[in-house]
Design a protein around this motif. Structure first.
Motif, PDB file in Angstrom:
ATOM      1  N   ARG A  68       0.835  -1.205   0.000  1.00  0.00           N
ATOM      2  CA  ARG A  68       0.000   0.000   0.000  1.00  0.00           C
ATOM      3  C   ARG A  68       0.865   1.248   0.000  1.00  0.00           C
ATOM      4  NH1 ARG A  68      -4.955  -0.563   4.199  1.00  0.00           N
ATOM      5  NH2 ARG A  68      -6.273  -1.764   2.828  1.00  0.00           N
ATOM      6  N   HIS A  69       0.300   2.320  -0.536  1.00  0.00           N
ATOM      7  CA  HIS A  69       0.973   3.611  -0.549  1.00  0.00           C
ATOM      8  C   HIS A  69       0.383   4.511   0.532  1.00  0.00           C
ATOM      9  CE1 HIS A  69       1.842   2.158  -4.624  1.00  0.00           C
ATOM     10  NE2 HIS A  69       2.951   2.863  -4.500  1.00  0.00           N
ATOM     11  N   TYR A  70       1.243   5.275   1.198  1.00  0.00           N
ATOM     12  CA  TYR A  70       0.830   6.176   2.262  1.00  0.00           C
ATOM     13  C   TYR A  70       1.417   7.561   2.012  1.00  0.00           C
ATOM     14  CZ  TYR A  70      -0.422   1.935   4.777  1.00  0.00           C
ATOM     15  OH  TYR A  70      -0.993   0.747   5.141  1.00  0.00           O
ATOM     16  N   ARG A  71       0.712   8.582   2.495  1.00  0.00           N
ATOM     17  CA  ARG A  71       1.212   9.965   2.464  1.00  0.00           C
ATOM     18  C   ARG A  71       1.532  10.373   3.889  1.00  0.00           C
ATOM     19  NH1 ARG A  71       2.643  13.250  -1.507  1.00  0.00           N
ATOM     20  NH2 ARG A  71       1.725  15.002  -0.463  1.00  0.00           N
ATOM     21  N   LYS A  72       2.586  11.160   4.042  1.00  0.00           N
ATOM     22  CA  LYS A  72       2.953  11.633   5.357  1.00  0.00           C
ATOM     23  C   LYS A  72       2.163  12.896   5.672  1.00  0.00           C
ATOM     24  CE  LYS A  72       6.965  12.569   8.184  1.00  0.00           C
ATOM     25  NZ  LYS A  72       8.427  12.675   8.210  1.00  0.00           N
ATOM     26  N   THR A  73       1.557  12.952   6.850  1.00  0.00           N
ATOM     27  CA  THR A  73       0.832  14.125   7.310  1.00  0.00           C
ATOM     28  C   THR A  73       1.387  14.540   8.669  1.00  0.00           C
ATOM     29  OG1 THR A  73      -0.870  12.845   8.452  1.00  0.00           O
ATOM     30  CG2 THR A  73      -1.277  13.346   6.129  1.00  0.00           C
ATOM     31  N   ARG A  74       0.840  15.603   9.229  1.00  0.00           N
ATOM     32  CA  ARG A  74       1.284  16.052  10.549  1.00  0.00           C
ATOM     33  C   ARG A  74       1.004  15.016  11.628  1.00  0.00           C
ATOM     34  NH1 ARG A  74      -1.237  22.075  10.462  1.00  0.00           N
ATOM     35  NH2 ARG A  74      -0.045  22.824   8.688  1.00  0.00           N
ATOM     36  N   ARG A  75      -0.093  14.305  11.469  1.00  0.00           N
ATOM     37  CA  ARG A  75      -0.496  13.337  12.494  1.00  0.00           C
ATOM     38  C   ARG A  75       0.116  11.956  12.300  1.00  0.00           C
ATOM     39  NH1 ARG A  75      -6.880  14.860  12.867  1.00  0.00           N
ATOM     40  NH2 ARG A  75      -6.546  16.946  13.695  1.00  0.00           N
ATOM     41  N   GLY A  76       0.627  11.660  11.115  1.00  0.00           N
ATOM     42  CA  GLY A  76       1.201  10.349  10.833  1.00  0.00           C
ATOM     43  C   GLY A  76       1.087  10.028   9.354  1.00  0.00           C
ATOM     44  N   PHE A  77       0.870   8.761   9.046  1.00  0.00           N
ATOM     45  CA  PHE A  77       0.779   8.310   7.674  1.00  0.00           C
ATOM     46  C   PHE A  77      -0.642   7.883   7.363  1.00  0.00           C
ATOM     47  CE2 PHE A  77       5.107   7.804   9.036  1.00  0.00           C
ATOM     48  CZ  PHE A  77       5.837   8.267   7.955  1.00  0.00           C
ATOM     49  N   VAL A  78      -1.140   8.279   6.173  1.00  0.00           N
ATOM     50  CA  VAL A  78      -2.505   8.009   5.770  1.00  0.00           C
ATOM     51  C   VAL A  78      -2.483   7.230   4.471  1.00  0.00           C
ATOM     52  CG1 VAL A  78      -4.714   9.060   5.146  1.00  0.00           C
ATOM     53  CG2 VAL A  78      -3.288  10.127   6.875  1.00  0.00           C
ATOM     54  N   PHE A  79      -3.296   6.174   4.391  1.00  0.00           N
ATOM     55  CA  PHE A  79      -3.404   5.352   3.186  1.00  0.00           C
ATOM     56  C   PHE A  79      -4.001   6.157   2.040  1.00  0.00           C
ATOM     57  CE2 PHE A  79      -6.303   2.640   0.669  1.00  0.00           C
ATOM     58  CZ  PHE A  79      -5.356   1.902   0.001  1.00  0.00           C
ATOM     59  N   VAL A  80      -3.403   6.047   0.851  1.00  0.00           N
ATOM     60  CA  VAL A  80      -3.930   6.715  -0.342  1.00  0.00           C
ATOM     61  C   VAL A  80      -3.929   5.736  -1.497  1.00  0.00           C
ATOM     62  CG1 VAL A  80      -3.222   9.048   0.298  1.00  0.00           C
ATOM     63  CG2 VAL A  80      -1.646   7.603  -0.956  1.00  0.00           C
ATOM     64  N   ARG A  81      -4.787   5.984  -2.455  1.00  0.00           N
ATOM     65  CA  ARG A  81      -4.790   5.200  -3.698  1.00  0.00           C
ATOM     66  C   ARG A  81      -4.047   5.990  -4.751  1.00  0.00           C
ATOM     67  NH1 ARG A  81     -11.133   3.847  -3.447  1.00  0.00           N
ATOM     68  NH2 ARG A  81     -11.003   2.473  -1.669  1.00  0.00           N
TER      69      ARG A  81
END
Length: 70
Positions: free
Chosen positions: A56-69
């Motif tokens: 899976r691919h994730y994006r880094k955000t201020r709160r952590g990592f979020v799954f993205v398509r």
């Protein structure tokens, strides 16, 4: 009377036009992962950095990592 009708139609025309440029939907539930695992990889797709692990691919955000398509 003619001026009054033109004035009323102009007011209605401006009031009926929408000012919304774009409507977006937000996902109902987002899972945030605080830290990436040791075996993650950083990949660049179309100039954007993504973190990849477990298929899976994730994006880094201020709160952590979020799954993205991608």
């Amino acid at each position: 009377m003619r001026t009054f009708i033109i004035l009323i139609s102009a007011i209605l025309l401006f009031n009926l036009s929408s000012c919304a440029a774009r409507v977006t939907k937000r996902p109902a539930k987002v899972t945030v992962i605080k830290t990436a695992p040791q075996n993650h990889k950083i990949v660049v797709i179309k100039g954007k950095h993504y973190y990849f692990w477990n298929g899976r691919h994730y994006r880094k955000t201020r709160r952590g990592f979020v799954f993205v398509r991608v």
